[in-house]
Design a protein around this motif. Structure first.
Motif, PDB file in Angstrom:
ATOM      1  N   ASP A 193       8.423  -5.085   4.726  1.00  0.00           N
ATOM      2  CA  ASP A 193       8.890  -3.871   4.068  1.00  0.00           C
ATOM      3  C   ASP A 193       7.810  -3.260   3.171  1.00  0.00           C
ATOM      4  O   ASP A 193       7.980  -2.163   2.644  1.00  0.00           O
ATOM      5  N   THR A 194       6.700  -3.957   2.989  1.00  0.00           N
ATOM      6  CA  THR A 194       5.601  -3.437   2.173  1.00  0.00           C
ATOM      7  C   THR A 194       4.956  -2.253   2.879  1.00  0.00           C
ATOM      8  O   THR A 194       4.634  -2.327   4.072  1.00  0.00           O
ATOM      9  N   SER A 195       4.761  -1.179   2.152  1.00  0.00           N
ATOM     10  CA  SER A 195       4.176   0.037   2.713  1.00  0.00           C
ATOM     11  C   SER A 195       2.671  -0.127   2.933  1.00  0.00           C
ATOM     12  O   SER A 195       1.949  -0.542   2.021  1.00  0.00           O
ATOM     13  N   VAL A 196       2.219   0.217   4.120  1.00  0.00           N
ATOM     14  CA  VAL A 196       0.777   0.156   4.415  1.00  0.00           C
ATOM     15  C   VAL A 196       0.025   1.126   3.502  1.00  0.00           C
ATOM     16  O   VAL A 196      -1.051   0.803   2.974  1.00  0.00           O
ATOM     17  N   GLU A 197       0.588   2.312   3.306  1.00  0.00           N
ATOM     18  CA  GLU A 197      -0.069   3.311   2.449  1.00  0.00           C
ATOM     19  C   GLU A 197      -0.189   2.803   1.018  1.00  0.00           C
ATOM     20  O   GLU A 197      -1.223   2.998   0.355  1.00  0.00           O
ATOM     21  N   ASN A 198       0.860   2.152   0.534  1.00  0.00           N
ATOM     22  CA  ASN A 198       0.801   1.632  -0.835  1.00  0.00           C
ATOM     23  C   ASN A 198      -0.163   0.461  -0.958  1.00  0.00           C
ATOM     24  O   ASN A 198      -0.799   0.287  -1.995  1.00  0.00           O
ATOM     25  N   MET A 199      -0.255  -0.343   0.089  1.00  0.00           N
ATOM     26  CA  MET A 199      -1.225  -1.433   0.080  1.00  0.00           C
ATOM     27  C   MET A 199      -2.644  -0.873   0.039  1.00  0.00           C
ATOM     28  O   MET A 199      -3.511  -1.377  -0.694  1.00  0.00           O
ATOM     29  N   LYS A 200      -2.889   0.172   0.805  1.00  0.00           N
ATOM     30  CA  LYS A 200      -4.204   0.809   0.786  1.00  0.00           C
ATOM     31  C   LYS A 200      -4.504   1.372  -0.603  1.00  0.00           C
ATOM     32  O   LYS A 200      -5.626   1.252  -1.108  1.00  0.00           O
ATOM     33  N   MET A 201      -3.492   1.969  -1.229  1.00  0.00           N
ATOM     34  CA  MET A 201      -3.693   2.540  -2.557  1.00  0.00           C
ATOM     35  C   MET A 201      -4.009   1.447  -3.576  1.00  0.00           C
ATOM     36  O   MET A 201      -4.929   1.595  -4.396  1.00  0.00           O
ATOM     37  N   MET A 202      -3.255   0.341  -3.556  1.00  0.00           N
ATOM     38  CA  MET A 202      -3.504  -0.748  -4.490  1.00  0.00           C
ATOM     39  C   MET A 202      -4.933  -1.262  -4.346  1.00  0.00           C
ATOM     40  O   MET A 202      -5.642  -1.482  -5.349  1.00  0.00           O
ATOM     41  N   THR A 203      -5.363  -1.449  -3.110  1.00  0.00           N
ATOM     42  CA  THR A 203      -6.713  -1.951  -2.849  1.00  0.00           C
ATOM     43  C   THR A 203      -7.769  -0.953  -3.311  1.00  0.00           C
ATOM     44  O   THR A 203      -8.750  -1.301  -3.986  1.00  0.00           O
ATOM     45  N   GLN A 204      -7.569   0.316  -2.969  1.00  0.00           N
ATOM     46  CA  GLN A 204      -8.541   1.362  -3.291  1.00  0.00           C
ATOM     47  C   GLN A 204      -8.712   1.534  -4.795  1.00  0.00           C
ATOM     48  O   GLN A 204      -9.837   1.609  -5.307  1.00  0.00           O
TER      49      GLN A 204
END
Length: 482
Positions: free
Chosen positions: A379-390
């Motif tokens: 359920d984790t959003s790919v877009e949000n994961m990218k944002m956290m990393t970035q």
């Protein structure tokens, strides 16, 4: 491997180790515990990564490569349900078998009257925990294994053989997987070894939560003695599976010891007295422990401070990460704290703002590792994961001149740590169990069954004990890992 990839790996490992020392690296390390998220990202189902560990390995490598992370777990979808099926384990809902293929595997706790350990069996567990697991626990948790006294069936025999060989196959596959992460991604392996508190083990897979709650009222002394009997065995598992280089921590998954599962009084009387010596024993042997504090643990922050400095890395799940920083950061490194609900259902801008605050308030002095609060599922959003990393990569760089390449020693071998390790008690002074940890059938008993040994007795004993230890590993890993 290419020199630049090895250099990247060493930089990331140093960054991760420096942060776990509660010091300031060149930038904030990113170590996400991603489970079914890797399936979502790689275009696979939950069934794919739970039932075929090679697919889980591939998805983990793909994520590590694409997201530029410093450390990950080689396979966070750790329960291989192919092995669970081979053993006939009753307590798993397996994706694609009775539950939807894109639902993560889940643990099914039996009703109180069907608990895998009965309320009148504490003495048997206390006397010899390993024998109890084989004689009583395993036949109850398996649909295939025969009970003691019943005929050994064909299904019983092949289940034991298949599951034991599958376990070895699976464990041996982790070495090459860690090597792939290093050579193909420059990514470090985040943890090594497994540990659970004795109290959690009784609550999770023996008496069940309801049964243990009743026992804490009716027979608390038996519960304490059982937890004490389990202690040396789970410490043995932790030490024999830990990182031989003493760099990455032993994973400790914390379940039932927090409020509201047990009262603070029960934590003080049962949970902590049978946990603290285990953590000290790991520290004495040069290993940090990752306190993966599932749930809310704020009631016990002052108690955790009794542990030696740097001996643990505290992972924040549902506690307030900013309070965790205020209460624990002067003694221990911290990880996690980014809410899973935010990563699943928040907007990228909300993620950005929260991570910026963590960087400013929690990570400002080092000793912080970025991660979500809990293991990330599909359920984790790919877009949000990218944002956290970035955001972490852009804003999590420490000021020029603050970073020094760490001395090539693991977290537990710093001068201050070496001195503190000499002062802890650990398991010293406790009565030794009559069957040692790591043993199923003691050599002293086996020798009585053999004809006279006319050759090298020490050789015969060593080989017997080495092979016997495999039988011990099987049942304790079945309890702790699967």
């Amino acid at each position: 491997m290419p020199q630049d990839m090895e250099q990247l790996y060493q930089e990331r490992l140093n960054r991760y180790v420096t942060a776990m020392r509660n010091e300031k690296p060149d930038m904030i390390p990113i170590r996400p515990f991603v489970a079914e998220f890797v399936a979502k990202y790689a275009g696979m189902t939950c069934q794919d990564v739970a039932h075929d560990y090679t697919k889980a390995f591939e998805a983990a490598v793909q994520c590590a490569r694409d997201f530029d992370w410093d450390a990950v777990v080689a396979n966070m979808v750790y329960v291989w349900t192919g092995l669970a099926q081979a053993a006939g384990l009753r307590y798993y809902g397996i994706p694609g078998i009775g539950i939807p293929a894109n639902t993560g595997f889940n643990y099914i706790e039996p009703p109180e009257e069907q608990a895998f350990m009965r309320e009148d069996e504490y003495d048997e567990l206390i006397d010899d925990p390993t024998a109890f697991l084989y004689n009583t626990w395993l036949p109850r948790v398996s649909t295939e294994v025969s009970k003691i006294g019943e005929p050994a069936t064909y299904r019983n025999n092949i289940a034991l053989t298949k599951s034991a060989m599958a376990m070895m196959q699976y464990f041996y596959a982790f070495g090459p997987q860690v090597g792939r992460l290093r050579s193909e991604c420059g990514t470090a392996s985040a943890i090594a070894g497994i540990f659970k508190s004795p109290f959690d083990i009784i609550a999770d897979k023996m008496r069940g939560y309801v049964g243990l709650t009743m026992d804490m009222h009716k027979q608390p002394d038996k519960v304490l003695k059982a937890a004490e009997a389990i202690m040396p065995h789970v410490v043995n598992v932790g030490l024999t599976t830990a990182d031989p280089n003493n760099q990455v921590p032993i994973g400790f998954w914390m379940h039932r010891g927090c409020v509201p599962f047990v009262t603070p009084q029960q934590f003080d009387s049962h949970y902590w007295p049978t946990l603290k010596p285990c953590i000290e024993e790991f520290w004495k042997n040069g290993h940090q422990t990752l306190f993966y504090a599932e749930g809310r643990w704020r009631h016990h922050f002052d108690t955790f401070r009794e542990l030696p400095e740097r001996s643990i890395v505290f992972h924040c799940d549902q506690d307030d990460i900013f309070e965790v920083h205020r209460k624990l950061h002067d003694r221990f490194a911290i990880s996690g704290g980014v809410p899973n609900m935010l990563l699943s259902w928040g907007t990228p801008e909300e993620v950005r703002q929260f991570v910026l605050r963590v960087i400013k308030e929690v990570a400002k002095d080092g000793g912080y590792i970025l991660d979500a609060g809990a293991i990330m599922q599909n359920d984790t959003s790919v877009e949000n994961m990218k944002m956290m990393t970035q955001v972490c990569r852009e804003h999590g760089v420490y000021g020029s001149g603050t970073y020094k390449t760490p001395v090539a020693t693991p977290p537990c071998d710093l001068p201050s740590s070496v001195e503190s390790r000499k002062k802890v008690t650990g398991l010293a002074g406790r009565p030794a169990p009559h069957v040692k940890p790591g043993v199923c059938f003691p050599w002293e008993q086996r020798a009585k069954d053999l004809p006279e040994i006319t050759g090298d007795k020490a050789l015969v004993q060593k080989v017997w004990e080495d092979v016997d230890a495999l039988g011990n590993m099987y049942i304790w890993q079945m309890l702790l890992s699967f």
